[in-house]
Scaffold this motif. Structure first.
Motif, PDB file in Angstrom:
ATOM      1  N   ASP A 325      -3.206   8.398   4.659  1.00  0.00           N
ATOM      2  CA  ASP A 325      -2.373   7.339   5.217  1.00  0.00           C
ATOM      3  C   ASP A 325      -2.952   5.938   5.058  1.00  0.00           C
ATOM      4  O   ASP A 325      -2.288   4.958   5.399  1.00  0.00           O
ATOM      5  N   ASN A 326      -4.176   5.816   4.589  1.00  0.00           N
ATOM      6  CA  ASN A 326      -4.771   4.472   4.507  1.00  0.00           C
ATOM      7  C   ASN A 326      -5.251   4.102   3.111  1.00  0.00           C
ATOM      8  O   ASN A 326      -5.953   3.107   2.942  1.00  0.00           O
ATOM      9  N   THR A 327      -4.881   4.899   2.100  1.00  0.00           N
ATOM     10  CA  THR A 327      -5.239   4.585   0.718  1.00  0.00           C
ATOM     11  C   THR A 327      -3.957   4.484  -0.102  1.00  0.00           C
ATOM     12  O   THR A 327      -3.175   5.427  -0.145  1.00  0.00           O
ATOM     13  N   VAL A 328      -3.729   3.334  -0.712  1.00  0.00           N
ATOM     14  CA  VAL A 328      -2.485   3.119  -1.461  1.00  0.00           C
ATOM     15  C   VAL A 328      -2.777   2.465  -2.803  1.00  0.00           C
ATOM     16  O   VAL A 328      -3.786   1.777  -2.982  1.00  0.00           O
ATOM     17  N   PHE A 329      -1.867   2.701  -3.746  1.00  0.00           N
ATOM     18  CA  PHE A 329      -1.935   2.044  -5.047  1.00  0.00           C
ATOM     19  C   PHE A 329      -0.991   0.858  -5.004  1.00  0.00           C
ATOM     20  O   PHE A 329       0.187   1.004  -4.687  1.00  0.00           O
ATOM     21  N   VAL A 330      -1.499  -0.338  -5.294  1.00  0.00           N
ATOM     22  CA  VAL A 330      -0.663  -1.542  -5.257  1.00  0.00           C
ATOM     23  C   VAL A 330      -0.629  -2.189  -6.632  1.00  0.00           C
ATOM     24  O   VAL A 330      -1.599  -2.128  -7.395  1.00  0.00           O
ATOM     25  N   SER A 331       0.485  -2.801  -6.927  1.00  0.00           N
ATOM     26  CA  SER A 331       0.609  -3.521  -8.189  1.00  0.00           C
ATOM     27  C   SER A 331      -0.237  -4.790  -8.152  1.00  0.00           C
ATOM     28  O   SER A 331      -0.573  -5.291  -7.077  1.00  0.00           O
TER      29      SER A 331
END
Length: 356
Positions: A325-331
């Motif tokens: 829930d706290n690791t995301v891939f962002v552009s």
């Protein structure tokens, strides 16, 4: 008492004639002065000016700031560091809306009750914006007053600050705002920590340290405890589209902010960050050491080894377990326009910008 009165008179006159032309000195609006004083904590005046202008333009009043998303407030603060200041501003704005119907409090004790406002900041706002007879004692003021009196007390100690505050309280003139700003200005421009410009000082004729030739020995200050150095490893997992970022815990260093995956290093280079990432991702590309970087906090120094994990053609899978829930891939676009990335991490992007 006469010596204090003369000190105040000379100082206020000097300040009114010589004060720097700063944007927050063109207003008596307590909201604007509050923003400037919070920004001035841990930040040089020349550095904060463009941030102040942009922040006031984006959040021109308490209601606008209170209604904003915290992420937008943090983004506007990006680059200033010490993000708890921005979080407290946002909390305080909400408190003002709830408890004071959107009007900045006009009482010193009520100002002190706002998150992130201590005696110095509260005194500065109360005296400059509201004309209240309250002192504002910061590091500059401690230096000016201990030098003026040639006091050998340690300014790092509480009793010394209390002694200085009592002296300033007794010297407060009818225009406390100009007096308090004058003290800060004198410490910033003339009565500097090293090589003070005594010949330009408006109060030198009554200055005890100047008369005694001890301006370089005063003030006395206990040396800070040596900063702890930590070897850290940072992961940059990226491709041409963007990069993975991680939300930090809600307590501790850089709490609640975005970062790149980071962990303390052990004896084997690259092993710690790889093991750390393997708990999050099922597949990892080979790690590449991109370089070294140092970041200095007030009490800790991070000696960072930067490892790149180029994701082109690699399916790392969705983050697992506690990272889900706290690791995301962002552009890259969202990283630049929407994400608040502390300087400790944003400066690491230079290692991969040319490799995207």
């Amino acid at each position: 008492m006469e010596r204090k009165q003369q000190f105040a008179s000379n100082l206020v006159h000097w300040f009114q004639e010589n004060k720097r032309d700063l944007p927050f000195r063109k207003t008596k609006d307590p909201y604007s002065i509050w923003i400037s004083e919070i920004m001035a904590q841990q930040t040089q005046i020349d550095t904060l000016i463009p941030y102040y202008k942009q922040f006031i333009q984006k959040f021109p009043d308490v209601s606008t700031l209170a209604a904003a998303e915290e992420s937008d407030v943090l983004k506007a603060w990006e680059g200033l560091g010490y993000y708890s200041r921005a979080k407290n501003l946002h909390k305080a704005a909400k408190q003002i809306m709830k408890e004071h119907h959107g009007r900045f409090p006009g009482d010193y004790e009520e100002i002190l009750a706002l998150p992130g406002v201590g005696p110095y900041t509260g005194g500065a706002i109360a005296s400059i914006a509201l004309g209240l007879q309250v002192s504002a004692v910061d590091g500059n003021v401690l230096r000016v007053i201990t030098r003026f009196n040639n006091w050998k007390d340690d300014i790092a100690q509480g009793p010394t600050k209390k002694k200085v505050t009592q002296w300033v309280d007794a010297a407060l003139p009818i225009h406390p705002g100009d007096f308090n700003e004058g003290l800060m200005e004198l410490g910033a421009l003339i009565c500097t920590p090293k090589a003070p410009s005594c010949l330009l000082c408006p109060v030198r004729e009554a200055c005890s340290a100047f008369a005694s030739g001890t301006t370089e020995q005063v003030p006395v200050k206990t040396k800070k405890i040596k900063q702890k150095r930590l070897p850290m490893e940072v992961a940059l997992l990226y491709d041409a589209e963007g990069i993975y970022i991680l939300k930090r815990p809600n307590s501790g260093l850089l709490s609640g902010l975005w970062s790149f995956p980071i962990c303390e290093a052990n004896a084997v280079p690259g092993d710690s960050i790889t093991n750390y990432l393997e708990e999050c991702f099922s597949i990892l590309p080979p790690a590449q050491l991109l370089g070294k970087e140092k970041h200095v906090f007030s009490h800790i120094i991070w000696d960072m080894s930067i490892y790149g994990f180029h994701l082109t053609g690699v399916q790392v899978g969705e983050p697992q377990g506690q990272y889900q829930d706290n690791t995301v891939f962002v552009s890259w676009t969202d990283l630049e326009q929407k994400i608040t990335l502390p300087i400790a991490f944003s400066k690491l992007l230079r290692f991969i910008r040319i490799k995207k």
